[in-house]
Design a protein around this motif. Structure first.
Motif, mmCIF file in Angstrom:
data_model
loop_
_atom_site.group_PDB
_atom_site.id
_atom_site.type_symbol
_atom_site.label_atom_id
_atom_site.label_comp_id
_atom_site.label_asym_id
_atom_site.label_seq_id
_atom_site.Cartn_x
_atom_site.Cartn_y
_atom_site.Cartn_z
ATOM 1 N N ARG A 93 -5.819 4.994 1.010
ATOM 2 C CA ARG A 93 -5.109 4.152 0.473
ATOM 3 C C ARG A 93 -5.705 2.623 0.714
ATOM 4 N N TRP A 94 -5.196 1.817 -0.073
ATOM 5 C CA TRP A 94 -5.575 0.355 -0.133
ATOM 6 C C TRP A 94 -4.267 -0.282 0.076
ATOM 7 N N ALA A 95 -4.240 -1.434 0.556
ATOM 8 C CA ALA A 95 -3.146 -2.375 0.665
ATOM 9 C C ALA A 95 -3.582 -3.794 0.490
ATOM 10 N N ILE A 96 -2.639 -4.599 -0.015
ATOM 11 C CA ILE A 96 -2.942 -6.050 0.083
ATOM 12 C C ILE A 96 -1.771 -6.780 0.989
ATOM 13 N N ASP A 97 -2.123 -7.377 1.890
ATOM 14 C CA ASP A 97 -1.239 -7.737 3.155
ATOM 15 C C ASP A 97 -0.038 -6.939 3.297
ATOM 16 N N GLU A 101 -1.198 -1.042 -2.639
ATOM 17 C CA GLU A 101 -2.018 -1.149 -3.866
ATOM 18 C C GLU A 101 -1.084 -2.590 -4.634
ATOM 19 N N GLY A 102 -1.047 -3.351 -3.718
ATOM 20 C CA GLY A 102 -0.358 -4.730 -4.187
ATOM 21 C C GLY A 102 1.034 -4.654 -4.529
ATOM 22 N N SER A 103 1.710 -3.586 -4.394
ATOM 23 C CA SER A 103 2.908 -3.352 -4.728
ATOM 24 C C SER A 103 4.084 -3.680 -3.426
ATOM 25 N N GLU A 104 5.105 -4.372 -3.574
ATOM 26 C CA GLU A 104 6.146 -4.520 -2.556
ATOM 27 C C GLU A 104 7.101 -3.157 -2.673
ATOM 28 N N LEU A 105 6.941 -2.317 -3.674
ATOM 29 C CA LEU A 105 8.002 -1.025 -3.672
ATOM 30 C C LEU A 105 6.887 0.028 -2.832
ATOM 31 N N SER A 106 7.826 0.761 -2.002
ATOM 32 C CA SER A 106 7.635 1.777 -1.275
ATOM 33 C C SER A 106 6.825 2.876 -2.291
ATOM 34 N N PRO A 107 5.690 3.283 -1.675
ATOM 35 C CA PRO A 107 5.389 4.583 -2.818
ATOM 36 C C PRO A 107 5.869 5.817 -2.325
ATOM 37 N N HIS A 149 -5.665 -13.773 1.800
ATOM 38 C CA HIS A 149 -4.955 -12.336 1.924
ATOM 39 C C HIS A 149 -6.055 -11.531 2.548
ATOM 40 N N THR A 150 -5.361 -10.527 2.987
ATOM 41 C CA THR A 150 -5.870 -9.297 3.669
ATOM 42 C C THR A 150 -6.056 -7.898 2.770
ATOM 43 N N LEU A 151 -7.198 -7.548 2.583
ATOM 44 C CA LEU A 151 -7.248 -6.180 1.805
ATOM 45 C C LEU A 151 -7.735 -5.122 2.866
ATOM 46 N N THR A 152 -6.714 -4.174 3.145
ATOM 47 C CA THR A 152 -6.805 -2.904 4.013
ATOM 48 C C THR A 152 -7.277 -1.798 3.475
ATOM 49 N N VAL A 153 -7.926 -0.759 3.860
ATOM 50 C CA VAL A 153 -8.439 0.416 3.176
ATOM 51 C C VAL A 153 -8.313 1.258 4.655
ATOM 52 N N GLY A 154 -7.790 2.778 4.435
ATOM 53 C CA GLY A 154 -8.025 3.602 5.335
ATOM 54 C C GLY A 154 -7.256 4.964 4.906
ATOM 55 N N ILE A 155 -7.903 5.919 5.768
ATOM 56 C CA ILE A 155 -7.432 7.283 5.395
ATOM 57 C C ILE A 155 -6.038 7.517 6.563
ATOM 58 N N PHE A 170 -9.721 -12.609 1.991
ATOM 59 C CA PHE A 170 -10.396 -13.498 0.665
ATOM 60 C C PHE A 170 -9.273 -14.252 0.424
ATOM 61 N N HIS A 171 -9.831 -15.423 -0.237
ATOM 62 C CA HIS A 171 -8.842 -16.588 -0.466
ATOM 63 C C HIS A 171 -8.564 -16.786 -2.017
ATOM 64 N N ILE A 172 -7.283 -16.825 -2.299
ATOM 65 C CA ILE A 172 -6.760 -17.350 -3.707
ATOM 66 C C ILE A 172 -6.643 -18.977 -3.638
ATOM 67 N N GLU A 173 -7.375 -19.678 -4.402
ATOM 68 C CA GLU A 173 -7.351 -20.989 -4.536
ATOM 69 C C GLU A 173 -6.206 -21.505 -5.420
#
Length: 173
Positions: A93-97, A101-107, A149-155, A170-173
């Motif tokens: 899976r991957w997550a942003i902050d 997958e960039g969603s505040e909804l729980s999968p 922002h932090t991008l996290t990837v993991g098993i 990464f940074h969003i300007e």
């Protein structure tokens, strides 16, 4: 001079282990299933240490609304196959902050386990992208806030998941 056929050099029986099998049907008698061997001999906590995880974005800075492209690499550092038992059917899976997958909804994942298999010293590479938008409702999305922002990837492994994660910023300007 005798021919090979007359010398019975191609003949094999069970009493002589050094002669070839007559009706082999393509299978080797000495075939070893290394995946099963590693699964039986290597404990789960060691298997999770065998896999290295890396994630990289294509750039360090992005404009608001710009799509963020990133690459994920999983690498088996062991010289034998490794199988990781995961908590969900998705192997990684991957997550942003912290938002999956960039969603505040729980999968909603089923409560099924699956296997993430790696051959000897195998490297698996994946490419994904994130729209730069965060899903806050079933039908509503908003642009990500400016800043870091932090991008996290993991098993998500049953045991030893803390070793199977990587992150980048990464940074969003």
């Amino acid at each position: 001079m005798r021919r090979v056929y007359d010398s019975e050099a191609l003949r094999r029986d069970d009493e002589d282990p050094f002669s070839p099998v007559e009706n082999d049907e393509g299978a080797s008698r000495n075939h070893v299933n290394w995946t099963n061997v590693s699964h039986a001999l290597v404990p789960q906590f060691l298997r999770s240490r065998a896999i290295a995880v890396d994630v990289q974005t294509s750039k360090d800075r992005y404009d608001p609304g710009e799509e963020i492209h990133f690459g994920v690499t999983f690498y088996n550092r062991f010289p034998l196959p490794v199988t990781i038992v995961t908590e969900t059917p998705k192997p990684w899976r991957w997550a942003i902050d912290g938002n999956a997958e960039g969603s505040e909804l729980s999968p909603n994942h089923p409560d099924e386990r699956s296997l993430f298999r790696f051959g000897r010293s195998e490297r698996k590479r994946f490419r994904r992208s994130w729209s730069g938008r965060v899903r806050i409702d079933q039908r509503e999305w908003r642009e990500a806030e400016r800043g870091e922002h932090t991008l996290t990837v993991g098993i998500d492994a049953v045991h030893g998941a803390e070793n199977l994660r990587a992150e980048t910023t990464f940074h969003i300007e």
